[in-house]
Design a protein around this motif. Structure first.
Motif, PDB file in Angstrom:
ATOM      1  N   PRO A 160     -72.498  48.727 -48.814  1.00 32.98           N
ATOM      2  CA  PRO A 160     -73.841  49.127 -49.297  1.00 32.98           C
ATOM      3  C   PRO A 160     -74.383  50.374 -48.605  1.00 32.98           C
ATOM      4  O   PRO A 160     -75.036  51.200 -49.244  1.00 32.98           O
ATOM      5  N   VAL A 161     -74.121  50.522 -47.304  1.00 34.53           N
ATOM      6  CA  VAL A 161     -74.592  51.708 -46.585  1.00 34.53           C
ATOM      7  C   VAL A 161     -73.787  52.935 -47.007  1.00 34.53           C
ATOM      8  O   VAL A 161     -74.350  54.021 -47.212  1.00 34.53           O
ATOM      9  N   ILE A 162     -72.500  52.767 -47.163  1.00 31.79           N
ATOM     10  CA  ILE A 162     -71.637  53.883 -47.553  1.00 31.79           C
ATOM     11  C   ILE A 162     -71.978  54.378 -48.952  1.00 31.79           C
ATOM     12  O   ILE A 162     -71.883  55.578 -49.250  1.00 31.79           O
ATOM     13  N   SER A 163     -72.399  53.477 -49.821  1.00 36.55           N
ATOM     14  CA  SER A 163     -72.709  53.853 -51.200  1.00 36.55           C
ATOM     15  C   SER A 163     -73.929  54.764 -51.309  1.00 36.55           C
ATOM     16  O   SER A 163     -74.184  55.320 -52.381  1.00 36.55           O
ATOM     17  N   LEU A 164     -74.690  54.940 -50.218  1.00 37.84           N
ATOM     18  CA  LEU A 164     -75.831  55.840 -50.245  1.00 37.84           C
ATOM     19  C   LEU A 164     -75.410  57.300 -50.396  1.00 37.84           C
ATOM     20  O   LEU A 164     -76.226  58.145 -50.768  1.00 37.84           O
ATOM     21  N   SER A 165     -74.148  57.609 -50.116  1.00 34.02           N
ATOM     22  CA  SER A 165     -73.644  58.977 -50.247  1.00 34.02           C
ATOM     23  C   SER A 165     -72.526  59.014 -51.284  1.00 34.02           C
ATOM     24  O   SER A 165     -71.393  58.606 -50.984  1.00 34.02           O
ATOM     25  N   PHE A 212     -53.642  43.988 -57.999  1.00 30.66           N
ATOM     26  CA  PHE A 212     -53.485  45.255 -58.718  1.00 30.66           C
ATOM     27  C   PHE A 212     -54.202  45.206 -60.065  1.00 30.66           C
ATOM     28  O   PHE A 212     -54.879  46.171 -60.453  1.00 30.66           O
ATOM     29  N   TRP A 213     -54.049  44.114 -60.774  1.00 30.91           N
ATOM     30  CA  TRP A 213     -54.646  44.015 -62.107  1.00 30.91           C
ATOM     31  C   TRP A 213     -56.175  44.081 -62.030  1.00 30.91           C
ATOM     32  O   TRP A 213     -56.818  44.756 -62.833  1.00 30.91           O
ATOM     33  N   GLN A 214     -56.753  43.382 -61.080  1.00 28.50           N
ATOM     34  CA  GLN A 214     -58.206  43.385 -60.957  1.00 28.50           C
ATOM     35  C   GLN A 214     -58.722  44.792 -60.685  1.00 28.50           C
ATOM     36  O   GLN A 214     -59.770  45.204 -61.214  1.00 28.50           O
ATOM     37  N   LEU A 215     -57.991  45.557 -59.873  1.00 28.84           N
ATOM     38  CA  LEU A 215     -58.431  46.916 -59.551  1.00 28.84           C
ATOM     39  C   LEU A 215     -58.279  47.853 -60.745  1.00 28.84           C
ATOM     40  O   LEU A 215     -59.211  48.603 -61.078  1.00 28.84           O
ATOM     41  N   VAL A 216     -57.120  47.837 -61.406  1.00 31.56           N
ATOM     42  CA  VAL A 216     -56.920  48.757 -62.533  1.00 31.56           C
ATOM     43  C   VAL A 216     -57.810  48.379 -63.715  1.00 31.56           C
ATOM     44  O   VAL A 216     -58.233  49.251 -64.490  1.00 31.56           O
ATOM     45  N   GLN A 217     -58.117  47.093 -63.863  1.00 30.08           N
ATOM     46  CA  GLN A 217     -59.001  46.658 -64.937  1.00 30.08           C
ATOM     47  C   GLN A 217     -60.397  47.263 -64.778  1.00 30.08           C
ATOM     48  O   GLN A 217     -61.023  47.699 -65.752  1.00 30.08           O
ATOM     49  N   SER A 218     -60.875  47.336 -63.549  1.00 25.82           N
ATOM     50  CA  SER A 218     -62.207  47.879 -63.308  1.00 25.82           C
ATOM     51  C   SER A 218     -62.227  49.403 -63.355  1.00 25.82           C
ATOM     52  O   SER A 218     -63.285  50.004 -63.559  1.00 25.82           O
ATOM     53  N   LEU A 219     -61.075  50.054 -63.169  1.00 25.18           N
ATOM     54  CA  LEU A 219     -61.021  51.517 -63.147  1.00 25.18           C
ATOM     55  C   LEU A 219     -60.635  52.125 -64.490  1.00 25.18           C
ATOM     56  O   LEU A 219     -60.768  53.341 -64.678  1.00 25.18           O
ATOM     57  N   TRP A 220     -60.154  51.309 -65.424  1.00 19.44           N
ATOM     58  CA  TRP A 220     -59.535  51.832 -66.639  1.00 19.44           C
ATOM     59  C   TRP A 220     -60.525  52.643 -67.485  1.00 19.44           C
ATOM     60  O   TRP A 220     -60.160  53.681 -68.041  1.00 19.44           O
ATOM     61  N   VAL A 221     -61.756  52.207 -67.585  1.00 21.85           N
ATOM     62  CA  VAL A 221     -62.717  52.853 -68.480  1.00 21.85           C
ATOM     63  C   VAL A 221     -63.274  54.134 -67.867  1.00 21.85           C
ATOM     64  O   VAL A 221     -63.282  55.194 -68.510  1.00 21.85           O
ATOM     65  N   GLU A 222     -63.718  54.066 -66.597  1.00 18.60           N
ATOM     66  CA  GLU A 222     -64.430  55.194 -66.007  1.00 18.60           C
ATOM     67  C   GLU A 222     -63.519  56.184 -65.287  1.00 18.60           C
ATOM     68  O   GLU A 222     -63.787  57.384 -65.286  1.00 18.60           O
ATOM     69  N   PHE A 226     -61.944  45.358 -43.426  1.00 21.07           N
ATOM     70  CA  PHE A 226     -62.920  44.284 -43.571  1.00 21.07           C
ATOM     71  C   PHE A 226     -64.311  44.768 -43.166  1.00 21.07           C
ATOM     72  O   PHE A 226     -65.314  44.463 -43.828  1.00 21.07           O
ATOM     73  N   VAL A 227     -64.379  45.539 -42.073  1.00 19.76           N
ATOM     74  CA  VAL A 227     -65.665  46.106 -41.647  1.00 19.76           C
ATOM     75  C   VAL A 227     -66.165  47.121 -42.675  1.00 19.76           C
ATOM     76  O   VAL A 227     -67.359  47.177 -42.981  1.00 19.76           O
ATOM     77  N   LEU A 228     -65.250  47.918 -43.213  1.00 23.84           N
ATOM     78  CA  LEU A 228     -65.643  48.906 -44.220  1.00 23.84           C
ATOM     79  C   LEU A 228     -66.223  48.226 -45.451  1.00 23.84           C
ATOM     80  O   LEU A 228     -67.198  48.711 -46.042  1.00 23.84           O
ATOM     81  N   ILE A 229     -65.642  47.093 -45.842  1.00 18.90           N
ATOM     82  CA  ILE A 229     -66.165  46.350 -46.995  1.00 18.90           C
ATOM     83  C   ILE A 229     -67.582  45.851 -46.708  1.00 18.90           C
ATOM     84  O   ILE A 229     -68.473  45.908 -47.567  1.00 18.90           O
ATOM     85  N   LYS A 230     -67.822  45.372 -45.475  1.00 16.21           N
ATOM     86  CA  LYS A 230     -69.170  44.924 -45.119  1.00 16.21           C
ATOM     87  C   LYS A 230     -70.170  46.078 -45.116  1.00 16.21           C
ATOM     88  O   LYS A 230     -71.357  45.881 -45.381  1.00 16.21           O
ATOM     89  N   VAL A 268     -62.957  50.448 -52.326  1.00 16.74           N
ATOM     90  CA  VAL A 268     -64.283  50.592 -51.711  1.00 16.74           C
ATOM     91  C   VAL A 268     -64.953  51.873 -52.197  1.00 16.74           C
ATOM     92  O   VAL A 268     -66.155  51.895 -52.487  1.00 16.74           O
ATOM     93  N   GLY A 269     -64.184  52.961 -52.298  1.00 13.97           N
ATOM     94  CA  GLY A 269     -64.747  54.221 -52.763  1.00 13.97           C
ATOM     95  C   GLY A 269     -65.246  54.163 -54.190  1.00 13.97           C
ATOM     96  O   GLY A 269     -66.177  54.906 -54.562  1.00 13.97           O
ATOM     97  N   THR A 270     -64.672  53.291 -55.004  1.00 13.93           N
ATOM     98  CA  THR A 270     -65.113  53.114 -56.385  1.00 13.93           C
ATOM     99  C   THR A 270     -66.027  51.904 -56.543  1.00 13.93           C
ATOM    100  O   THR A 270     -66.352  51.508 -57.663  1.00 13.93           O
ATOM    101  N   GLN A 271     -66.430  51.300 -55.398  1.00 16.98           N
ATOM    102  CA  GLN A 271     -67.367  50.178 -55.364  1.00 16.98           C
ATOM    103  C   GLN A 271     -66.825  48.931 -56.067  1.00 16.98           C
ATOM    104  O   GLN A 271     -67.599  48.143 -56.643  1.00 16.98           O
ATOM    105  N   ASN A 272     -65.513  48.734 -56.015  1.00 17.57           N
ATOM    106  CA  ASN A 272     -64.902  47.500 -56.519  1.00 17.57           C
ATOM    107  C   ASN A 272     -64.615  46.590 -55.322  1.00 17.57           C
ATOM    108  O   ASN A 272     -63.474  46.437 -54.869  1.00 17.57           O
ATOM    109  N   ILE A 273     -65.665  45.988 -54.800  1.00 19.47           N
ATOM    110  CA  ILE A 273     -65.569  45.262 -53.543  1.00 19.47           C
ATOM    111  C   ILE A 273     -64.727  43.992 -53.690  1.00 19.47           C
ATOM    112  O   ILE A 273     -63.953  43.643 -52.795  1.00 19.47           O
TER     113      ILE A 273
END
Length: 610
Positions: free
Chosen positions: A275-280, A401-411, A268-272, A327-332
């Motif tokens: 935005p800072v983590i996405s800088l790298s 699971f579906w929401q995550l794979v749906q966002s990852l399928w293309v890229e 939960f803290v990592l999700i918050k 989180v690593g793929t920015q699918n918050i």
């Protein structure tokens, strides 16, 4: 009315803390002839008040825009630390989930710890858990999030060591505490380092700063790594995954609350902090790699375990690994939904196996079997929990699971393959657990197994019914897509991955034709999975050996070099003093001789130096 409910939301973490303090007389044995039960009832009552306040706040503030409250905590010179609270649909939902599971687990504990005399201490620590996690989800400050994480670490140590008379319990509490402390110390470095850079610890302000921040990539990487270390430790991800297995020595009601919500607190803290983590971008890739490694490895390890607690602990680490992938793929949004679903499914799984341990006095699945006819309610509840934990429509796990794979399928389609494999392996391990307990021949340890009494059964059945109705509630709130919106390829793939794991588990462990336990042709491979990839042994031969050897060397140097030099000076002083006392004869010619001898020796030394 709604302003009063929302403006006093800071009371929700206070209710369980008040309950913990009111139980103090029973915790230290001042209760006299009253026994320890009133402590449990007081804490349950306060947990119930916190739950009711959270539900009313959720119903009141669901459609309202995000609000912020702030209370001054410390003001010294230029340092001004406030306690900010964020009131939004996300935080209100998280608070309601935490208080609900805390209340259910404490009601469950009344039956599970019926004969235990440590009620005051146990229920006080449970409410410390509840207060810490409620404060964490409401807090909009990185600094106070760290404070609440420390409270959860302390409560984990005390609850894991609850039955402190057992050596394994003490070892488990110690290992869990020190493993998490490593991540917490690194997180503290990040908390301290980020303030001079950003000038704030407020999550909302950090997100605003990250949108326009111009920061050196190396600084962004190391700052993000330090901030991610705490969540990695709390969520039992590689390389901190071993503590969760050690923490299974705690009573089951504490394990229900810890594994259902406390383990997810780090995520939960990592999700918050996303935005800072996405800088790298490099850090995002590292989180994905760690999530993939943890999900894949822990789901394999879970299949080889015979202790039902260990099966679920590794399945949980694998499941939380999906949150790190999200989180690593920015699918918050996917990360939040997966974390939300994990809370209910894991709570019901642990309550189900807890009822089996309570009546059968064993947690070794090889000693159980044939409980379907004796424990139909427990079997039904466990089936619901398993189905909600993996991708089985229409329950919550499928939509996460579906929401995550749906966002990852293309890229990133390769991650979709990883998720499908992890879902298959997790379904296999949980199906194996169910078949070993409820199917097959009746074993001696399960001959007289019956459904437990209502204080244990009622929370289990209520949770199972709620999980079955949860998709309907989410659909009425507009949080789930319609069936027509599902991808015609991804949805069947998810279902087939679950069917594959289910079918494999039933074939291997549900029929009598295959001898149990199942052994691989190569014992070395089986032991490799059984003993957790020998990770603990690897740590003993590397980190532990290095620290122990360094400690011995430092101890030797301190004892024989530092102390030896000091002792040499002392002995020399004593010896010279004892020797000089014989020169005090009172004769002047002797004193003159000693003076001239000293002058001659000093002159010779100066001559040699020249």
């Amino acid at each position: 009315m709604h302003s009063i409910v929302l403006n006093t939301i800071w009371l929700i973490p206070c209710y369980p803390l008040i309950g913990a303090m009111l139980a103090l007389p029973w915790s230290v044995g001042w209760s006299g002839q009253l026994g320890t039960r009133p402590a449990g009832y007081i804490n349950i009552f306060m947990a119930g008040i916190a739950f009711m306040h959270a539900i009313v706040a959720l119903l009141t503030g669901w459609d309202l825009p995000t609000q912020a409250l702030s209370y001054s905590w410390l003001h010294a010179s230029t340092l001004d630390i406030n306690f900010p609270i964020e009131i939004s649909a996300i935080t209100l939902t998280a608070t309601a989930v935490v208080t609900a599971i805390s209340l259910v687990s404490q009601i469950y504990a009344v039956g599970y710890l019926e004969m235990d005399w440590g009620w005051g201490r146990f229920f006080s620590l449970m409410n410390c858990f509840g207060a810490g996690i409620c404060g964490l989800v409401l807090s909009n400050s990185l600094f106070f999030s760290y404070v609440f994480l420390e409270l959860l670490t302390l409560a984990t140590y005390l609850l894991v060591g609850f039955w402190y008379a057992q050596p394994l319990v003490i070892t488990g509490a110690r290992d869990a505490f020190w493993t998490k402390r490593v991540g917490d110390i690194i997180l503290l470095m990040g908390v301290i380092a980020i303030y001079p850079i950003t000038g704030t610890w407020n999550f909302t302000e950090l997100a605003t700063w990250a949108q326009t921040a111009q920061i050196d990539p190396s600084v962004a990487l190391f700052l993000g790594l330090s901030l991610s270390a705490g969540p990695l430790g709390k969520c039992a991800q590689i390389p901190f995954q071993l503590w969760l297995d050690e923490a299974m020595e705690a009573p089951i009601p504490a394990t229900v609350l810890r594994n259902a919500v406390v383990v997810g607190a780090g995520a939960f803290v990592l999700i918050k902090l996303a935005p800072v983590i996405s800088l790298s971008p490099l850090l995002l890739n590292i989180l994905v790699i760690l999530g993939v490694a943890t999900s894949f490895c822990c789901s394999l390890i879970a299949i080889a375990q015979v202790d039902m607690k260990r099966v679920l602990s590794y399945a949980l680490s694998a499941y939380i690994g999906l949150v790190f992938i999200a989180v690593g793929t920015q699918n918050i949004d996917s990360a939040r939904f997966i974390l939300f679903n994990e809370s209910f499914g894991m709570a019901l799984l642990y309550m189900s196996i807890g009822s089996i341990i309570w009546t059968n006095v064993t947690q070794d699945i090889t000693q159980l079997g044939g409980l379907w006819s004796r424990r139909p309610l427990t079997a039904f509840s466990m089936l619901v929990a398993i189905a909600s934990f993996v991708a089985v429509p229409p329950l919550g796990g499928f939509w996460g699971f579906w929401q995550l794979v749906q966002s990852l399928w293309v890229e990133q389609p390769w991650l979709v393959g990883v998720i499908l494999i992890v879902n298959t392996l997790t379904t296999l391990s949980l199906t194996r657990l169910f078949c070993q307990i409820f199917l097959g021949e009746t074993q001696p340890m399960s001959e007289r197994s019956v459904e437990p009494f209502w204080l244990i059964s009622l929370p289990i059945i209520f949770s199972a019914v709620f999980i079955c109705h949860l998709p309907i509630i989410l659909r009425d709130l507009g949080l789930l897509p319609s069936w027509s919106e599902l991808n015609v390829m991804l949805a069947p793939l998810l279902v087939w991955s679950s069917i594959s794991g289910l079918a494999t588990g039933v074939i291997l462990y549900g029929f009598k034709g295959i001898p149990k336990p199942i052994k691989l042709p190569i014992p070395l491979v089986q032991n490799f999975f059984t003993y957790d990839f020998y990770i603990q042994r690897f740590y003993q031969l590397t980190i532990v050996l290095l620290v122990a050897t360094s400690a011995r060397i430092i101890n030797w140097f301190d004892r024989y070099i530092v102390d030896g030099l000091v002792n040499l000076v002392g002995i020399s002083t004593l010896f010279s003093g004892q020797s000089l006392k014989y020169t005090t004869s009172g004769q002047s010619q002797l004193y003159i001789l000693l003076a001239f001898s000293g002058i001659i020796i000093l002159g010779l030394m100066m001559g040699l130096l020249v």
